[in-house]
Design an enzyme around this catalytic site. Structure first.
Site, short mmCIF file in Angstrom:
data_model
loop_
_atom_site.label_atom_id
_atom_site.label_comp_id
_atom_site.label_asym_id
_atom_site.label_seq_id
_atom_site.Cartn_x
_atom_site.Cartn_y
_atom_site.Cartn_z
N HIS A 289 -9.42 6.26 -5.43
CA HIS A 289 -8.52 5.34 -5.05
C HIS A 289 -9.59 3.51 -4.80
CE1 HIS A 289 -5.60 7.13 -2.24
NE2 HIS A 289 -6.44 8.07 -2.13
N ARG B 33 0.67 -1.52 0.01
CA ARG B 33 -0.34 0.13 0.26
C ARG B 33 1.71 1.58 -0.28
NH1 ARG B 33 -4.65 2.10 2.42
NH2 ARG B 33 -4.78 3.72 3.92
#
Ligand code: DDK
Ligand code: ZN
Ligand code: ZN
Length: 307
Positions: free
Chosen positions: A195, A125
């Site tokens: 996102h 991430r």
């Protein structure tokens, strides 16, 4: 061959060569500019879409790929650029948008992390920076901005997925984009950051439950965008301020953009709601991008109406 595809998840090498090609494909409508390099030295190239003009035009800024594993996000930025260039002249709204405004697109924000997910760990991430005193790598680029930094929904533990960094803008990628936003904030009317996953249209604030000054307008725009999106395949999105709609999370790019004066600041969480999550099948790239185009164009139209 190194063939780029809008309906596949492209490696960084393919995206980089696509950026070089697309940015020189139509000098009347697109150009590129460097905004710096990543921690590992990869070039951060910003694409500028819009009818060439000698005067500064009002602008929209959109970034994708802040989080490395959210592959549908960079796929959308590539799709958006292709759609903008290919429908200019035929789609009246896109033509009006690119005539009146500039749209800056950062196809992959966290390039080091994105490349790492292709080569090593699909579920990474964060950035790939090293912090002294620990063997844990990376900072969460969406916790590293000067917006309630590290006060909530973030961790001071370098091994955490939401590590806020050793200090505000410790990440060079964040600093490069924050510098660009600061330099151009007078002209940037909207900030969009893409996102996945959860199917949400979020807006400030996430660092507090307090409502933003423009809460009612932002909610109206977010709900309009969600319903425009739903019109294509019926995909259901939820809209709302970040803190209450997903979770409190300080140090976010959207909150920072809003606080420096970019009123129309939105975070998108694209498909899905958890069945595949970050591993959204490539077969869903096209439908996801097509429906998301409708939401982005809805917001862009509202921005234009309020210039
Ligand atoms: N600025 C925070 C917006 C809401 C949270 C967004 C998600 C995207 Se994965 C996050 O950064 O945890
Ligand atoms: Zn994310
Ligand atoms: Zn997410």
């Amino acid at each position: 061959p190194r063939t780029h595809s809008y309906t596949n998840y492209n490696s960084w090498d393919k995206v980089q060569s696509w950026i070089a090609a697309i940015s020189t494909s139509n000098s009347a409508l697109i150009s590129k500019q460097s905004i710096g390099s990543t921690y590992e030295g990869r070039p951060m190239t910003l694409l500028k879409l819009g009818k060439k003009s000698s005067v500064t035009k009002p602008a929209i800024f959109m970034d994708c790929g802040i989080h490395a594993r959210e592959w549908i996000s960079p796929a959308f930025c590539q799709w958006f650029v292709k759609e903008a260039l290919s429908t200019y002249g035929s789609d009246s709204q896109m033509t009006s948008l690119l005539d009146q405004m500039d749209v800056y697109v950062l196809p992959v924000f966290n390039i080091d992390g994105y490349d790492y997910t292709h080569k090593s760990n699909r579920m990474w991430r964060k950035t790939r920076s090293r912090t002294s005193g620990t063997s844990c790598l990376g900072t969460d680029p969406n916790r590293n901005w000067n917006a309630g930094w590290c006060t909530t929904g973030a961790s001071r533990n370098p091994c955490s997925e939401t590590f806020c960094g050793s200090k505000v803008e410790s990440e060079v990628e964040v600093r490069n984009v924050a510098d660009f936003l600061r330099r151009n904030k007078a002209d940037i009317k909207a900030y969009l950051t893409i996102h996945s996953y959860s199917q949400l249209v979020l807006f400030p604030y996430s660092y507090t439950y307090d409502l933003a000054a423009d809460h009612s307008e932002l909610l109206k725009v977010a709900e309009g965008a969600s319903s425009a999106l739903r019109g294509l395949y019926g995909t259901r999105y939820t809209s709302g301020p970040g803190a209450a709609t997903i979770y409190p999370a300080a140090g976010g790019s959207d909150d920072y953009a809003y606080d420096i004066g970019v009123k129309y600041s939105f975070t998108f969480e694209l498909r899905d709601t958890g069945r595949y999550g970050f591993l959204l099948p490539a077969s869903q790239i096209k439908p996801t991008c097509m429906e998301t185009m409708l939401a982005i164009k809805y917001i862009a139209a509202h921005v234009q109406e309020n210039l």
